[in-house]
Design a protein around this motif. Structure first.
Motif, short mmCIF file in Angstrom:
data_model
loop_
_atom_site.label_atom_id
_atom_site.label_comp_id
_atom_site.label_asym_id
_atom_site.label_seq_id
_atom_site.Cartn_x
_atom_site.Cartn_y
_atom_site.Cartn_z
N HIS A 59 0.85 -1.19 0.00
CA HIS A 59 0.00 0.00 0.00
C HIS A 59 0.88 1.24 0.00
O HIS A 59 2.08 1.18 0.29
CB HIS A 59 -0.92 0.02 1.23
CG HIS A 59 -0.21 0.09 2.54
ND1 HIS A 59 0.27 -1.04 3.19
CD2 HIS A 59 0.14 1.16 3.34
CE1 HIS A 59 0.86 -0.68 4.32
NE2 HIS A 59 0.80 0.64 4.43
N LEU A 91 -0.34 6.81 3.90
CA LEU A 91 -1.54 7.63 4.01
C LEU A 91 -1.21 9.09 3.70
O LEU A 91 -0.17 9.60 4.11
CB LEU A 91 -2.11 7.52 5.43
CG LEU A 91 -3.46 8.17 5.67
CD1 LEU A 91 -4.56 7.31 5.10
CD2 LEU A 91 -3.69 8.36 7.18
N TRP A 109 -2.61 12.95 4.18
CA TRP A 109 -3.56 13.83 4.87
C TRP A 109 -3.08 15.28 4.74
O TRP A 109 -1.91 15.54 4.44
CB TRP A 109 -3.73 13.44 6.33
CG TRP A 109 -2.55 13.65 7.24
CD1 TRP A 109 -2.31 14.75 8.00
CD2 TRP A 109 -1.46 12.75 7.48
NE1 TRP A 109 -1.13 14.59 8.72
CE2 TRP A 109 -0.60 13.37 8.42
CE3 TRP A 109 -1.12 11.48 6.99
CZ2 TRP A 109 0.57 12.78 8.87
CZ3 TRP A 109 0.04 10.87 7.44
CH2 TRP A 109 0.88 11.51 8.37
N GLY A 164 -14.76 8.10 -1.63
CA GLY A 164 -13.36 8.28 -1.25
C GLY A 164 -12.48 8.55 -2.46
O GLY A 164 -11.56 9.38 -2.40
N LYS A 165 -12.77 7.85 -3.56
CA LYS A 165 -11.99 8.06 -4.79
C LYS A 165 -12.22 9.47 -5.34
O LYS A 165 -11.28 10.14 -5.78
CB LYS A 165 -12.37 7.01 -5.83
CG LYS A 165 -11.96 5.60 -5.47
CD LYS A 165 -12.43 4.60 -6.52
CE LYS A 165 -12.05 3.17 -6.16
NZ LYS A 165 -12.58 2.20 -7.15
N LYS A 179 -10.45 11.93 -3.06
CA LYS A 179 -8.99 11.83 -3.23
C LYS A 179 -8.55 12.58 -4.48
O LYS A 179 -7.54 13.29 -4.49
CB LYS A 179 -8.59 10.35 -3.32
CG LYS A 179 -7.09 10.09 -3.56
CD LYS A 179 -6.26 10.47 -2.34
CE LYS A 179 -4.78 10.21 -2.53
NZ LYS A 179 -4.41 8.81 -2.41
N THR A 210 -6.39 13.84 -0.73
CA THR A 210 -6.24 13.36 0.64
C THR A 210 -6.95 12.02 0.83
O THR A 210 -7.98 11.75 0.17
CB THR A 210 -6.81 14.39 1.65
OG1 THR A 210 -6.61 13.89 2.98
CG2 THR A 210 -8.30 14.63 1.44
N ASP A 211 -6.41 11.20 1.72
CA ASP A 211 -7.07 9.93 2.09
C ASP A 211 -7.91 10.11 3.35
O ASP A 211 -8.58 9.17 3.78
CB ASP A 211 -6.01 8.85 2.38
CG ASP A 211 -5.24 8.45 1.14
OD1 ASP A 211 -5.88 8.23 0.11
OD2 ASP A 211 -4.00 8.37 1.22
N TYR A 212 -7.86 11.31 3.94
CA TYR A 212 -8.46 11.52 5.26
C TYR A 212 -9.35 12.76 5.21
O TYR A 212 -8.90 13.85 4.82
CB TYR A 212 -7.35 11.69 6.30
CG TYR A 212 -7.82 12.19 7.65
CD1 TYR A 212 -8.51 11.35 8.52
CD2 TYR A 212 -7.56 13.51 8.04
CE1 TYR A 212 -8.93 11.81 9.76
CE2 TYR A 212 -7.98 13.97 9.27
CZ TYR A 212 -8.68 13.13 10.12
OH TYR A 212 -9.11 13.58 11.33
N ARG A 219 -9.12 6.36 3.74
CA ARG A 219 -9.05 5.58 2.49
C ARG A 219 -10.45 5.19 2.00
O ARG A 219 -10.69 4.07 1.56
CB ARG A 219 -8.20 4.32 2.68
CG ARG A 219 -6.75 4.59 3.08
CD ARG A 219 -5.94 3.33 2.96
NE ARG A 219 -4.65 3.40 3.61
CZ ARG A 219 -3.53 3.89 3.06
NH1 ARG A 219 -3.58 4.40 1.85
NH2 ARG A 219 -2.39 3.88 3.73
N GLY A 220 -11.38 6.13 2.11
CA GLY A 220 -12.71 5.90 1.56
C GLY A 220 -13.65 5.09 2.42
O GLY A 220 -14.73 4.72 1.95
N ASN A 262 -3.94 -1.08 5.10
CA ASN A 262 -4.48 -1.79 3.92
C ASN A 262 -4.37 -3.32 4.11
O ASN A 262 -3.85 -4.03 3.27
CB ASN A 262 -3.74 -1.36 2.65
CG ASN A 262 -4.45 -1.85 1.40
OD1 ASN A 262 -5.68 -1.84 1.34
ND2 ASN A 262 -3.68 -2.28 0.40
#
Length: 915
Positions: free
Chosen positions: A394, A397, A399, A443-444, A447, A452-454, A487-488, A548
């Motif tokens: 993975h 992360l 942020w 989430g996608k 992003k 960002t994943d957060y 991550r969604g 992940n």
């Protein structure tokens, strides 16, 4: 009761069982076609079981002999090598361990290269290259290090190398060797640039058998040729089923270091913000969120529930003026969901705080805490993360310094604008929760837009929030609550709680929760509480998404899901006396094994027996033995009848074979008419379906589940107030002679006191038989006189123990026998025994079985009821009900025309005794 009074019911019984008069009661019974029991399919199944069992015992024998073989082999090698080399390898005999440093610390300090070091580690894997060279991979928690064992004069011999090759993986060894730089990078270990040149190695904790799934294999991954992605060779279910093996892997060790690190940062951050750590009860008086998702438990006869969250207790703590609180503790959800992201028990990281102006005060503290966790984990656990990436690839992360906070309505618009629809082609709704698939797609989108994943989604619909969530004052379709996503996928839910009691009560009623069951909770709000907000974070879900891991079970130490905690089944390997295994005996017999001895009856009872079988140890019983299986059947001869008692003592899969041999022998050699008494439904089914026998039940095994045994507190209190004390003989110790003498005297007093009283029984009072398999308790009054005695007989693992004798001696204080039996049940509970039986007890009404119905069955039932009342047969059962005894029916079986008036008389004569 005089025999004359039984004349009419017995004659009636005689007529309906199959005889028109008493004159033909000795007619030859029709036992049935015994050849029907010669079932080839059953024989084939037994043969398979025998072969499997033989392999199991072979493995057990190999395990038992492994230390002996290892010792013999070492001795041979040592003699060949001479003392100088011999002292460098072998099994350490001493219990005390020699001083050793951490292998992790040694190899991670590059200044140790070139030095001779001493350490202790597990054998992860051994790879033999030749007779003179082997690579030994050592493992110490997250590190795996290559060891080189090569033949060198005066240091390492070929025998040394050969000995090392046969060490079972996962054994602990103490090693001395030189740390050196390898000629090329080592790809198969976590430490790539250092190896150990082994000079000595001693086995300190040997493993005598290979793990079902070894640690090397369970952690192994391979590249998929089509997807070009790493794939684990062991499935999640394999990792769960072989948990100890998985937890030993560097991957799991790394995961749970990060798990601990998150908790540490969570605690430290909140303490710095003025929070107090609390510990809330996990037993609740009512469901707090949804009745369909709660575990109900028996709380001393009342209903209680495992907490779905510490929410209510957190709010009560705010009402108690704690101001700011947090907890790390277990949370229970009874969701029958077997997805990759759900657990029935997980670790909740919860916080609650009083607020002044707005619930966003709490949101910003939570947001800051989350980013502090991310920063801390990536700063301190970089090595662990890199190890995890080799198994669960993975990206780190991502942020932002300022976290995007997106209103729920806007998030739905982003999702729908991306073209997303559900499985029915519908776009997402502003007033419904997001599905997992919708969360991932959103989430996608976020992003791509925010990089960002957060992120946080604010103002969730009221329809998807618990009753205690504060509604949005501007639009009551929504709430002052939010979700935080990683991550969604959602990792925490937070928001403001209702703090006004009348509003809270209204919301509870709308949610279908009865306020009367939540008075303690409501009271905190009636006493006044400040506005407050908080959140609950699922630790395992956070770890699973951060790293992940593919499945949340990989983030839980010992995961609990709907398939966890299966009912345990008794398996052959757990027979208390494996040497008395009738399956193994039959296999050895078929293989022509010489010198076979029939298993002792006492051991067969402990392997396979029920309460009735223990009566076979009395002198009036004959025990028939089956030469081919070692099985046993107990019976008494009386008036031309074989009164057979209980199930055959053997593996249940051998019942047909053993019953066939027994009945053939009774017909050909003994010419006895069989009446088979007190058998389980398994044997009743064989006799009825295969041989056409009739059956009825007027007796039941009166069993008590030890965990749910009823209390007899009043009786126990009476005994205690009278000065009664309970004593027991520790397991494995003999009963002292002076206690035996006292007990024998009191037993005689008991018998003398019962003279003239008619008893129905199948066994004699002989407490000192088979003492190896019995437990003894007795009660003494305040003067030291023995007032009562309880003898427990061990039965099969499924049946537990029988309360063989519970004797209340003359003059005993009130409540003595109840207190003694209660103490016996509690003693068994502490020993892990699940079931106890009082033995057979009469039913108040007869139950008909196979081939017995119609008017005949009705008349027989009425006749039995008359006999039962006249003999007061149910008195014992009524006493046993005090302890929660439940009836497990056992049957009386007899062939057609097999029980006339003489049979009934024989039974009554056999069971009655003037004492």
């Amino acid at each position: 009761m005089s025999p004359g009074k039984l004349k009419k019911p017995l004659l009636a019984l005689n007529r309906i069982i199959g005889h028109s008069t008493a004159k033909n009661h000795m007619s030859k019974p029709k036992i049935g076609d015994i050849d029907q029991l010669n079932d080839e399919r059953a024989k084939k199944n037994i043969r398979k079981v025998q072969e499997k069992r033989a392999k199991e015992y072979q493995l057990q024998e190999e395990k038992r002999l492994a230390p002996v073989r290892r010792s013999d082999e070492e001795k041979k090698y040592h003699e060949a090598d001479g003392p100088e080399i011999a002292k460098r390898y072998g099994t350490q005999e001493e219990e005390a361990l020699a001083p050793a440093k951490s292998l992790q610390a040694l190899v991670n300090d590059y200044q140790n290269v070139g030095k001779t070091v001493s350490f202790r580690a597990r054998i992860h894997h051994v790879r033999a290259m030749s007779a003179k060279l082997a690579f030994v991979v050592f493992r110490d928690q997250i590190e795996t290090v290559q060891g080189v064992l090569s033949v060198r004069d005066g240091v390492v011999s070929e025998n040394f190398v050969r000995w090392a090759e046969h060490i079972t993986a996962e054994s602990f060894v103490h090693v001395e060797g030189k740390l050196q730089q390898p000629p090329e990078e080592i790809k198969g270990c976590t430490v790539h640039n250092v190896e150990v040149l082994i000079e000595s190695m001693h086995l300190v904790v040997p493993i005598d058998e290979h793990l079902p799934v070894d640690v090397h294999s369970i952690d192994h991954v391979e590249m998929d040729n089509e997807t070009h992605q790493l794939e684990s060779l062991a499935s999640t279910r394999v990792r769960v089923s072989n948990r100890i093996a998985f937890l030993r892997t560097p991957t799991a060790q790394s995961i749970f270091r990060i798990n601990a690190g998150i908790c540490s940062i969570f605690r430290r951050y909140l303490e710095d913000k003025g929070f107090i750590e609390i510990h809330t009860p996990k037993l609740q008086p009512a469901a707090t969120e949804s009745g369909a998702e709660v575990f109900k438990v028996n709380y001393f006869g009342r209903n209680a529930f495992l907490a779905q969250s510490p929410q209510l207790a957190k709010q009560m703590s705010i009402s108690a003026d704690f101001g700011r609180v947090f907890e790390i503790g277990p949370v229970f959800r009874a969701e029958d969901s077997n997805t990759h992201r759900h657990l029935t028990e997980y670790t909740g990281m919860d916080l609650e705080m009083a607020i002044e102006e707005d619930y966003h005060e709490a949101m910003h503290i939570i947001d800051g805490m989350m980013k502090e966790i991310f920063k801390g984990i990536y700063g301190k656990y970089r090595k662990e993360i890199e190890i995890i990436k080799t198994r669960f690839p993975h990206e780190d992360l991502v942020w932002l310094p300022e976290t995007p906070i997106i209103p729920f309505k806007d998030a739905i618009k982003l999702l729908n604008d991306s073209g997303w629809t559900d499985d029915h082609g519908k776009p997402a709704s502003e007033t419904e929760d997001l599905s997992t698939r919708a969360e991932i797609q959103l989430g996608k989108v976020i992003k791509e837009k925010y990089k960002t994943d957060y992120y946080i989604i604010d103002k969730f619909p009221s329809s998807v929030r618990p009753f205690y969530t504060h509604l949005d004052p501007e639009d009551d379709r929504f709430t002052n609550s939010f979700d935080i996503f990683l991550r969604g996928q959602e990792i925490t839910t937070g928001g403001q709680r209702i703090h006004r009691p009348h509003l809270l009560e209204e919301r509870m009623k709308k949610a279908g929760i009865e306020p009367l069951g939540m008075q303690e909770y409501l009271q905190g709000f009636e006493y006044g509480v400040l506005p407050h907000a908080g959140c609950g974070i699922g630790l395992e879900r956070m770890v699973f998404l951060l790293l992940n891991l593919g499945d949340i079970r990989n983030a839980s130490l010992y995961p609990r899901d709907p398939k966890s905690l299966p009912e345990t089944k008794e398996i052959t390997g757990r027979l208390p006396h494996p040497e008395a295994d009738t399956i193994k005996y039959a296999y050895d017999y078929d293989q022509g094994e010489t010198g076979l001895e029939l298993p002792p009856i006492e051991k067969l009872i402990v392997n396979y027996g029920d309460a009735t079988n223990t009566s076979w140890l009395d002198d009036r019983y004959h025990v028939w033995r089956h030469e081919q299986t070692g099985a046993a059947i107990g019976y008494a001869e009386d008036n031309g009848y074989a009164l057979v008692m209980g199930n055959p003592l053997c593996d249940p899969r051998q019942y047909q074979l053993v019953i066939r041999a027994f009945l053939t022998d009774m017909r050909n050699r003994k010419d006895l008419r069989p009446l088979w008494l007190l058998v389980s439904s398994d044997v009743e089914e064989i006799l009825g379906s295969k041989l056409g026998w009739r059956s009825l039940s007027c007796v039941a095994e009166e069993r008590v589940s030890v965990d749910s045994a009823k209390k007899v507190a009043k009786k126990e209190r009476q005994a205690e107030e009278a000065g009664v004390t309970i004593h027991e003989v520790p397991i494995g110790e003999p009963v002292p002679d002076h206690i035996r003498e006292k007990c024998d005297k009191r037993i005689q007093d008991w018998k003398d006191n019962r003279k003239g009283k008619r008893q129905v029984h199948i066994t004699e009072v002989r407490p000192w038989v088979d003492m190896e398999h019995r437990r003894y308790l007795w009660a003494e009054d305040k003067d030291g006189e023995i007032a009562a005695m309880c003898v427990l007989a061990r039965l099969s693992p499924a049946n537990g123990y029988q309360i063989k004798f519970a004797l209340d001696f003359p003059g005993s204080p009130n409540g003595t026998i109840e207190a003694l039996i209660s103490a016996a049940i509690q003693m068994l509970a502490k020993a892990g025994v699940r079931n106890v039986t009082f033995g057979a007890g009469a039913l108040p009404e007869m139950v008909t079985g196979g081939h017995l119905n119609g008017m005949r069955a009705k008349i027989l039932s009425h006749t039995y009821k008359t006999i039962c009342q006249q003999l007061k047969l149910v008195n014992k059962s009524e006493f046993r009900e005090k302890f929660g005894a439940r009836n497990d029916l056992v049957y009386i079986c007899y062939p057609f025309m097999g029980m006339g008036v003489s049979g009934v008389r024989t039974l009554i004569k056999f069971f009655e005794d003037e004492m």
